[in-house]
Design a protein around this motif. Structure first.
Motif, PDB file in Angstrom:
ATOM      1  N   LEU A 111      -7.327  26.202   3.748  1.00 22.93           N
ATOM      2  CA  LEU A 111      -6.137  25.617   3.112  1.00 22.93           C
ATOM      3  C   LEU A 111      -5.906  24.184   3.568  1.00 22.93           C
ATOM      4  CD1 LEU A 111      -3.494  28.493   3.141  1.00 22.93           C
ATOM      5  CD2 LEU A 111      -4.563  27.425   1.143  1.00 22.93           C
ATOM      6  N   ALA A 112      -6.117  23.927   4.860  1.00 18.08           N
ATOM      7  CA  ALA A 112      -5.920  22.574   5.385  1.00 18.08           C
ATOM      8  C   ALA A 112      -6.855  21.588   4.689  1.00 18.08           C
ATOM      9  CB  ALA A 112      -6.140  22.548   6.894  1.00 18.08           C
ATOM     10  N   LEU A 113      -8.110  21.984   4.513  1.00 18.04           N
ATOM     11  CA  LEU A 113      -9.055  21.104   3.829  1.00 18.04           C
ATOM     12  C   LEU A 113      -8.639  20.878   2.376  1.00 18.04           C
ATOM     13  CD1 LEU A 113     -11.723  19.483   3.948  1.00 18.04           C
ATOM     14  CD2 LEU A 113     -12.850  21.537   3.094  1.00 18.04           C
ATOM     15  N   LEU A 114      -8.220  21.952   1.715  1.00 18.83           N
ATOM     16  CA  LEU A 114      -7.811  21.818   0.313  1.00 18.83           C
ATOM     17  C   LEU A 114      -6.541  20.980   0.178  1.00 18.83           C
ATOM     18  CD1 LEU A 114      -8.541  25.398  -1.007  1.00 18.83           C
ATOM     19  CD2 LEU A 114      -9.751  23.292  -1.608  1.00 18.83           C
ATOM     20  N   LEU A 115      -5.618  21.135   1.109  1.00 19.17           N
ATOM     21  CA  LEU A 115      -4.400  20.315   1.055  1.00 19.17           C
ATOM     22  C   LEU A 115      -4.739  18.848   1.279  1.00 19.17           C
ATOM     23  CD1 LEU A 115      -1.994  22.720   2.937  1.00 19.17           C
ATOM     24  CD2 LEU A 115      -1.718  21.952   0.572  1.00 19.17           C
ATOM     25  N   PHE A 116      -5.772  18.586   2.067  1.00 16.69           N
ATOM     26  CA  PHE A 116      -6.202  17.211   2.338  1.00 16.69           C
ATOM     27  C   PHE A 116      -6.992  16.637   1.169  1.00 16.69           C
ATOM     28  CE2 PHE A 116      -9.413  14.285   4.126  1.00 16.69           C
ATOM     29  CZ  PHE A 116      -8.565  13.294   4.597  1.00 16.69           C
ATOM     30  N   LYS A 117      -7.988  17.409   0.679  1.00 17.01           N
ATOM     31  CA  LYS A 117      -8.881  16.921  -0.371  1.00 17.01           C
ATOM     32  C   LYS A 117      -8.348  17.146  -1.786  1.00 17.01           C
ATOM     33  CE  LYS A 117     -13.209  17.206  -0.395  1.00 17.01           C
ATOM     34  NZ  LYS A 117     -14.590  17.574  -0.507  1.00 17.01           N
ATOM     35  N   GLY A 118      -7.574  18.212  -1.959  1.00 19.21           N
ATOM     36  CA  GLY A 118      -7.074  18.543  -3.292  1.00 19.21           C
ATOM     37  C   GLY A 118      -7.943  19.532  -4.029  1.00 19.21           C
ATOM     38  N   ILE A 119      -9.259  19.393  -3.882  1.00 24.58           N
ATOM     39  CA  ILE A 119     -10.197  20.266  -4.588  1.00 24.58           C
ATOM     40  C   ILE A 119     -11.491  20.331  -3.774  1.00 24.58           C
ATOM     41  CG2 ILE A 119     -11.203  18.450  -6.017  1.00 24.58           C
ATOM     42  CD1 ILE A 119     -11.133  20.476  -8.347  1.00 24.58           C
ATOM     43  N   ALA A 120     -12.165  21.464  -3.835  1.00 28.73           N
ATOM     44  CA  ALA A 120     -13.451  21.619  -3.144  1.00 28.73           C
ATOM     45  C   ALA A 120     -14.244  22.711  -3.834  1.00 28.73           C
ATOM     46  CB  ALA A 120     -13.237  21.975  -1.671  1.00 28.73           C
ATOM     47  N   THR A 121     -15.516  22.743  -3.537  1.00 32.29           N
ATOM     48  CA  THR A 121     -16.363  23.828  -4.030  1.00 32.29           C
ATOM     49  C   THR A 121     -16.440  24.900  -2.944  1.00 32.29           C
ATOM     50  OG1 THR A 121     -18.416  22.925  -3.113  1.00 32.29           O
ATOM     51  CG2 THR A 121     -17.777  22.176  -5.344  1.00 32.29           C
ATOM     52  N   PRO A 122     -16.773  26.126  -3.319  1.00 34.84           N
ATOM     53  CA  PRO A 122     -16.963  27.158  -2.303  1.00 34.84           C
ATOM     54  C   PRO A 122     -18.022  26.767  -1.260  1.00 34.84           C
ATOM     55  CG  PRO A 122     -16.736  28.171  -4.439  1.00 34.84           C
ATOM     56  CD  PRO A 122     -16.838  26.688  -4.678  1.00 34.84           C
ATOM     57  N   THR A 123     -19.063  26.067  -1.684  1.00 31.68           N
ATOM     58  CA  THR A 123     -20.099  25.620  -0.748  1.00 31.68           C
ATOM     59  C   THR A 123     -19.519  24.655   0.284  1.00 31.68           C
ATOM     60  OG1 THR A 123     -21.798  25.912  -2.443  1.00 31.68           O
ATOM     61  CG2 THR A 123     -22.362  24.488  -0.576  1.00 31.68           C
ATOM     62  N   GLU A 124     -18.689  23.722  -0.155  1.00 31.28           N
ATOM     63  CA  GLU A 124     -18.047  22.794   0.783  1.00 31.28           C
ATOM     64  C   GLU A 124     -17.159  23.552   1.770  1.00 31.28           C
ATOM     65  OE1 GLU A 124     -17.392  18.673  -1.699  1.00 31.28           O
ATOM     66  OE2 GLU A 124     -16.165  20.406  -2.270  1.00 31.28           O
ATOM     67  N   LEU A 125     -16.415  24.527   1.269  1.00 31.46           N
ATOM     68  CA  LEU A 125     -15.537  25.311   2.124  1.00 31.46           C
ATOM     69  C   LEU A 125     -16.338  26.144   3.117  1.00 31.46           C
ATOM     70  CD1 LEU A 125     -12.933  26.351  -0.563  1.00 31.46           C
ATOM     71  CD2 LEU A 125     -12.640  24.653   1.247  1.00 31.46           C
ATOM     72  N   SER A 126     -17.466  26.685   2.686  1.00 28.62           N
ATOM     73  CA  SER A 126     -18.341  27.444   3.571  1.00 28.62           C
ATOM     74  C   SER A 126     -18.863  26.542   4.684  1.00 28.62           C
ATOM     75  CB  SER A 126     -19.506  28.033   2.769  1.00 28.62           C
ATOM     76  OG  SER A 126     -20.413  28.688   3.613  1.00 28.62           O
ATOM     77  N   SER A 127     -19.279  25.358   4.330  1.00 28.80           N
ATOM     78  CA  SER A 127     -19.779  24.403   5.313  1.00 28.80           C
ATOM     79  C   SER A 127     -18.684  23.996   6.298  1.00 28.80           C
ATOM     80  CB  SER A 127     -20.326  23.165   4.586  1.00 28.80           C
ATOM     81  OG  SER A 127     -20.736  22.193   5.505  1.00 28.80           O
ATOM     82  N   TYR A 128     -17.490  23.759   5.787  1.00 27.44           N
ATOM     83  CA  TYR A 128     -16.370  23.317   6.621  1.00 27.44           C
ATOM     84  C   TYR A 128     -15.913  24.404   7.587  1.00 27.44           C
ATOM     85  CZ  TYR A 128     -11.787  21.434   7.885  1.00 27.44           C
ATOM     86  OH  TYR A 128     -10.696  20.968   8.585  1.00 27.44           O
ATOM     87  N   THR A 129     -15.865  25.633   7.107  1.00 27.47           N
ATOM     88  CA  THR A 129     -15.364  26.723   7.940  1.00 27.47           C
ATOM     89  C   THR A 129     -16.450  27.365   8.791  1.00 27.47           C
ATOM     90  OG1 THR A 129     -15.717  28.330   6.162  1.00 27.47           O
ATOM     91  CG2 THR A 129     -13.511  27.320   6.316  1.00 27.47           C
ATOM     92  N   GLY A 130     -17.715  27.155   8.414  1.00 26.89           N
ATOM     93  CA  GLY A 130     -18.808  27.782   9.135  1.00 26.89           C
ATOM     94  C   GLY A 130     -19.061  29.218   8.713  1.00 26.89           C
ATOM     95  N   LEU A 131     -18.412  29.643   7.644  1.00 26.57           N
ATOM     96  CA  LEU A 131     -18.580  31.018   7.165  1.00 26.57           C
ATOM     97  C   LEU A 131     -19.798  31.125   6.262  1.00 26.57           C
ATOM     98  CD1 LEU A 131     -14.873  31.850   6.206  1.00 26.57           C
ATOM     99  CD2 LEU A 131     -16.107  32.581   8.255  1.00 26.57           C
ATOM    100  N   SER A 132     -20.362  32.316   6.198  1.00 23.15           N
ATOM    101  CA  SER A 132     -21.441  32.581   5.252  1.00 23.15           C
ATOM    102  C   SER A 132     -20.865  32.533   3.845  1.00 23.15           C
ATOM    103  CB  SER A 132     -22.050  33.957   5.519  1.00 23.15           C
ATOM    104  OG  SER A 132     -21.089  34.965   5.207  1.00 23.15           O
ATOM    105  N   SER A 133     -21.737  32.521   2.856  1.00 23.61           N
ATOM    106  CA  SER A 133     -21.234  32.476   1.476  1.00 23.61           C
ATOM    107  C   SER A 133     -20.450  33.746   1.148  1.00 23.61           C
ATOM    108  CB  SER A 133     -22.379  32.272   0.478  1.00 23.61           C
ATOM    109  OG  SER A 133     -23.305  33.331   0.557  1.00 23.61           O
ATOM    110  N   GLY A 134     -20.910  34.897   1.650  1.00 21.21           N
ATOM    111  CA  GLY A 134     -20.188  36.148   1.402  1.00 21.21           C
ATOM    112  C   GLY A 134     -18.816  36.160   2.058  1.00 21.21           C
ATOM    113  N   ALA A 135     -18.746  35.688   3.299  1.00 21.33           N
ATOM    114  CA  ALA A 135     -17.460  35.627   4.006  1.00 21.33           C
ATOM    115  C   ALA A 135     -16.536  34.600   3.357  1.00 21.33           C
ATOM    116  CB  ALA A 135     -17.678  35.289   5.478  1.00 21.33           C
ATOM    117  N   THR A 136     -17.113  33.526   2.837  1.00 23.67           N
ATOM    118  CA  THR A 136     -16.304  32.528   2.133  1.00 23.67           C
ATOM    119  C   THR A 136     -15.710  33.137   0.865  1.00 23.67           C
ATOM    120  OG1 THR A 136     -17.588  30.690   3.023  1.00 23.67           O
ATOM    121  CG2 THR A 136     -16.334  30.262   1.005  1.00 23.67           C
ATOM    122  N   THR A 137     -16.504  33.896   0.142  1.00 25.10           N
ATOM    123  CA  THR A 137     -16.000  34.566  -1.062  1.00 25.10           C
ATOM    124  C   THR A 137     -14.859  35.505  -0.704  1.00 25.10           C
ATOM    125  OG1 THR A 137     -18.134  34.382  -2.177  1.00 25.10           O
ATOM    126  CG2 THR A 137     -16.612  36.076  -2.992  1.00 25.10           C
TER     127      THR A 137
END
Length: 154
Positions: free
Chosen positions: A45-71
Motif C-alpha cells: 500500500l505504501a508503494l501504491l500510495l507513493f507511485k499511484g499505480i504498479a504492476t504485480p511484478t513491481e510489487l513482488s519485487s518491492y516486497t520480496g514476495l513470490s508471484s504466488g504470495a503477491t497474488t
C-alpha cells in the motif's frame, strides 16, 4: 570510545539515519495493525500510495514476495477494498494495481499529523540547509540501493 568532535558528530548522523529508518518502519507497522493487514500488505500500500499505480511484478519485487504470495496479498487487499486491479492498457495480458479511494480515506488521516509536523520541520530550514539535507538523503538512498543490487547479484 574516544571520538574527536568530528567523529562524534559523524557517528551521531549515522545513528540518527538508522533511527529514522527504524522509526518509519515502526510507524508503518503500527498503521498495518490499525488497518488489520499484514506488514507486507502495508509495504504494498505504501508503494501504491507513493507511485499511484504498479504492476504485480513491481510489487513482488518491492516486497520480496513470490508471484504466488503477491497474488494472495493483492487478493487480501482487494477484498478489504484497499486496492483494485485493472487491465494494463499497454499489455492486454497484464494488470495494473491502484489504491482504492477507501485506502486514502483510511490511511491518510493516520499520517496527517506526522506529515504536518514534517512539513513544519522542513519549513524551519534555510534553502542552503535543505539542499544539504536533500543531498544527504539522496546519497544515502543511492548507497543502500547499490548495496541491495550487489546482494541480489551474489
Amino acid at each position: 570510545m574516544n571520538y574527536t568532535s568530528t567523529q562524534a558528530l559523524q557517528h551521531r548522523v549515522i545513528m540518527a539515519a538508522r533511527e529514522y529508518g527504524i522509526s518509519t518502519t515502526l510507524f508503518r507497522n503500527t498503521v498495518s495493525k490499525k488497518l488489520r493487514v499484514h506488514v507486507t500488505d502495508m509495504e504494498c500500500l505504501a508503494l501504491l500510495l507513493f507511485k499511484g499505480i504498479a504492476t504485480p511484478t513491481e510489487l513482488s519485487s518491492y516486497t520480496g514476495l513470490s508471484s504466488g504470495a503477491t497474488t494472495a496479498m493483492l487478493d487480501r487487499l482487494e477484498k478489504a477494498k484497499l486496492l483494485h486491479r485493472k487491465p494494463n492498457p499497454n499489455d492486454r495480458r497484464g494488470t495494473h494495481v491502484e489504491v482504492d479511494a477507501r485506502s486514502i480515506l483510511l490511511v491518510g488521516p493516520m499520517f496527517a499529523e506526522t506529515r504536518d509536523a514534517q512539513d513544519q520541520l522542513v519549513a524551519s530550514y534555510s534553502p542552503q540547509e535543505l539542499e544539504i539535507i536533500a543531498l544527504f538523503f539522496e546519497r544515502f538512498t543511492a548507497i543502500w540501493e547499490e548495496g541491495r543490487k550487489k546482494l541480489v547479484a551474489r
